[in-house]
Design a protein around this motif. Structure first.
Motif, PDB file in Angstrom:
ATOM      1  N   ALA A 159       0.829  -1.208   0.000  1.00  0.00           N
ATOM      2  CA  ALA A 159       0.000   0.000   0.000  1.00  0.00           C
ATOM      3  C   ALA A 159       0.862   1.256   0.000  1.00  0.00           C
ATOM      4  CB  ALA A 159      -0.939  -0.010   1.203  1.00  0.00           C
ATOM      5  N   ALA A 160       1.938   1.240   0.775  1.00  0.00           N
ATOM      6  CA  ALA A 160       2.834   2.395   0.812  1.00  0.00           C
ATOM      7  C   ALA A 160       3.501   2.607  -0.545  1.00  0.00           C
ATOM      8  CB  ALA A 160       3.898   2.193   1.898  1.00  0.00           C
ATOM      9  N   PHE A 161       3.892   1.501  -1.201  1.00  0.00           N
ATOM     10  CA  PHE A 161       4.511   1.621  -2.518  1.00  0.00           C
ATOM     11  C   PHE A 161       3.506   2.150  -3.538  1.00  0.00           C
ATOM     12  CE2 PHE A 161       7.370  -2.154  -1.214  1.00  0.00           C
ATOM     13  CZ  PHE A 161       8.153  -1.323  -0.441  1.00  0.00           C
ATOM     14  N   GLY A 162       2.248   1.793  -3.387  1.00  0.00           N
ATOM     15  CA  GLY A 162       1.214   2.330  -4.262  1.00  0.00           C
ATOM     16  C   GLY A 162       1.093   3.842  -4.126  1.00  0.00           C
ATOM     17  N   LYS A 215       5.771  14.396  -8.071  1.00  0.00           N
ATOM     18  CA  LYS A 215       6.200  14.779  -6.722  1.00  0.00           C
ATOM     19  C   LYS A 215       7.463  14.017  -6.324  1.00  0.00           C
ATOM     20  CE  LYS A 215       2.265  17.026  -5.964  1.00  0.00           C
ATOM     21  NZ  LYS A 215       2.193  18.454  -5.794  1.00  0.00           N
ATOM     22  N   PRO A 216       8.394  14.663  -5.617  1.00  0.00           N
ATOM     23  CA  PRO A 216       9.591  13.962  -5.157  1.00  0.00           C
ATOM     24  C   PRO A 216       9.265  12.975  -4.033  1.00  0.00           C
ATOM     25  CG  PRO A 216       9.680  16.294  -4.557  1.00  0.00           C
ATOM     26  CD  PRO A 216       8.415  16.087  -5.331  1.00  0.00           C
ATOM     27  N   VAL A 217       9.740  11.739  -4.199  1.00  0.00           N
ATOM     28  CA  VAL A 217       9.450  10.639  -3.281  1.00  0.00           C
ATOM     29  C   VAL A 217      10.761   9.996  -2.862  1.00  0.00           C
ATOM     30  CG1 VAL A 217       8.349   8.364  -3.091  1.00  0.00           C
ATOM     31  CG2 VAL A 217       7.221  10.187  -4.393  1.00  0.00           C
ATOM     32  N   LEU A 218      10.840   9.563  -1.615  1.00  0.00           N
ATOM     33  CA  LEU A 218      11.988   8.795  -1.133  1.00  0.00           C
ATOM     34  C   LEU A 218      11.459   7.675  -0.247  1.00  0.00           C
ATOM     35  CD1 LEU A 218      15.273   9.049  -1.060  1.00  0.00           C
ATOM     36  CD2 LEU A 218      14.805   9.619   1.289  1.00  0.00           C
ATOM     37  N   ILE A 219      11.988   6.479  -0.445  1.00  0.00           N
ATOM     38  CA  ILE A 219      11.562   5.311   0.326  1.00  0.00           C
ATOM     39  C   ILE A 219      12.757   4.781   1.105  1.00  0.00           C
ATOM     40  CG2 ILE A 219      10.625   2.968   0.214  1.00  0.00           C
ATOM     41  CD1 ILE A 219       9.451   3.803  -2.592  1.00  0.00           C
ATOM     42  N   TYR A 220      12.579   4.650   2.422  1.00  0.00           N
ATOM     43  CA  TYR A 220      13.559   4.002   3.279  1.00  0.00           C
ATOM     44  C   TYR A 220      12.973   2.668   3.742  1.00  0.00           C
ATOM     45  CZ  TYR A 220      16.205   8.363   3.784  1.00  0.00           C
ATOM     46  OH  TYR A 220      16.957   9.490   3.550  1.00  0.00           O
ATOM     47  N   GLN A 221      13.772   1.621   3.662  1.00  0.00           N
ATOM     48  CA  GLN A 221      13.353   0.307   4.153  1.00  0.00           C
ATOM     49  C   GLN A 221      14.256  -0.076   5.319  1.00  0.00           C
ATOM     50  OE1 GLN A 221      13.357  -1.913   0.310  1.00  0.00           O
ATOM     51  NE2 GLN A 221      11.214  -2.284   0.874  1.00  0.00           N
ATOM     52  N   VAL A 243       8.512   7.415   2.628  1.00  0.00           N
ATOM     53  CA  VAL A 243       8.011   6.137   3.136  1.00  0.00           C
ATOM     54  C   VAL A 243       9.042   5.579   4.104  1.00  0.00           C
ATOM     55  CG1 VAL A 243       7.355   3.772   2.540  1.00  0.00           C
ATOM     56  CG2 VAL A 243       6.698   5.672   1.034  1.00  0.00           C
ATOM     57  N   LEU A 244       8.591   5.222   5.302  1.00  0.00           N
ATOM     58  CA  LEU A 244       9.426   4.591   6.318  1.00  0.00           C
ATOM     59  C   LEU A 244       8.931   3.150   6.460  1.00  0.00           C
ATOM     60  CD1 LEU A 244       9.504   7.505   8.934  1.00  0.00           C
ATOM     61  CD2 LEU A 244      11.084   7.071   7.031  1.00  0.00           C
ATOM     62  N   ASP A 245       9.372   2.315   5.533  1.00  0.00           N
ATOM     63  CA  ASP A 245       8.891   0.941   5.443  1.00  0.00           C
ATOM     64  C   ASP A 245       9.482   0.073   6.552  1.00  0.00           C
ATOM     65  OD1 ASP A 245       7.488  -1.215   4.213  1.00  0.00           O
ATOM     66  OD2 ASP A 245       9.337  -1.828   3.212  1.00  0.00           O
ATOM     67  N   GLU A 246       8.627  -0.656   7.235  1.00  0.00           N
ATOM     68  CA  GLU A 246       8.998  -1.574   8.319  1.00  0.00           C
ATOM     69  C   GLU A 246       9.687  -0.880   9.493  1.00  0.00           C
ATOM     70  OE1 GLU A 246       7.694  -4.343   8.478  1.00  0.00           O
ATOM     71  OE2 GLU A 246       7.516  -5.254   6.496  1.00  0.00           O
ATOM     72  N   VAL A 293       4.597   7.987   5.280  1.00  0.00           N
ATOM     73  CA  VAL A 293       3.918   6.708   5.477  1.00  0.00           C
ATOM     74  C   VAL A 293       4.841   5.830   6.302  1.00  0.00           C
ATOM     75  CG1 VAL A 293       2.843   4.711   4.388  1.00  0.00           C
ATOM     76  CG2 VAL A 293       2.830   6.906   3.209  1.00  0.00           C
ATOM     77  N   LEU A 294       4.318   5.284   7.391  1.00  0.00           N
ATOM     78  CA  LEU A 294       5.074   4.382   8.256  1.00  0.00           C
ATOM     79  C   LEU A 294       4.386   3.023   8.215  1.00  0.00           C
ATOM     80  CD1 LEU A 294       4.558   7.350   9.904  1.00  0.00           C
ATOM     81  CD2 LEU A 294       6.467   6.392  11.163  1.00  0.00           C
TER      82      LEU A 294
END
Length: 189
Positions: A36-39, A49-55, A118-121, A150-151
């Motif tokens: 859902a966060a990746f969506g 929009k600028p996006v950054l994902i941290y896992q 996104v702050l995944d996991e 998003v967490l």
């Protein structure tokens, strides 16, 4: 299944508040929190929009499906960890990586350079005490007003739920593991 009529002639109510950055939490024991966060990341990127994902639990060299597609799209997805704790050979090293990862994520959130982070996991390092909940809550409250966050992860703490604007709890109803079907490329990775 019970058939119901579609809604008709409903007046649309539009909220009167101002648009601002949101804190969204995807938690619970069901599958789909990261997905859902990746969506949302795809949706934001699609709008320019600028996006950054941290896992927080993935290694920097991870090459799962999401890494491959986000790389193709030019969306940074950064592994901050060394895998899930039950596979760790050195939990103190895992904790140190989580603290270093949080420092990077906090700097990103406070910079205001991204529309969506996104702050995944992140719930794992929070629950294990590797990352201080009060620091995360302070950063969420103090981040620039336009930054959406998003967490994800199981067991979101009540204090985080209280700060969040939207909380979705994924509930496990049925899972293919229970029927003996193993993880599959393109579904779990």
């Amino acid at each position: 299944m019970e058939i119901e009529p579609p809604p008709v002639n409903r007046e649309r109510v539009t909220p009167a508040g101002e648009r601002r950055g949101l804190v969204l939490v995807h938690t619970g024991d069901g599958k789909g929190k990261s997905t859902a966060a990746f969506g949302l990341a795809l949706r934001a990127h699609g709008r320019g929009k600028p996006v950054l994902i941290y896992q927080f639990m993935k290694v920097p060299s991870a090459r799962f499906g999401e890494h491959r597609v986000f790389e193709q799209l030019g969306v940074p997805i950064i592994g901050l960890g060394d895998g899930f704790s039950w596979k760790s050979k050195d939990l103190e090293h895992s904790a140190e990586l989580a603290r270093e990862g949080w420092a990077r994520a906090e700097a990103t959130l406070r910079s205001g350079d991204h529309f969506l982070v996104v702050l995944d996991e992140i719930m794992y390092p929070l629950r294990y005490g590797w990352v201080a909940l009060d620091q995360v809550l302070a950063c969420l409250r103090e981040r620039p007003a336009h930054v959406n966050v998003v967490l994800t992860g199981r067991g979101a703490p009540a204090e985080l739920i209280a700060v969040a604007d939207t909380v979705t709890e994924m509930t496990l109803v049925k899972h293919h593991y229970q029927a003996g079907v193993p993880a599959q490329r393109g579904i779990e990775d």
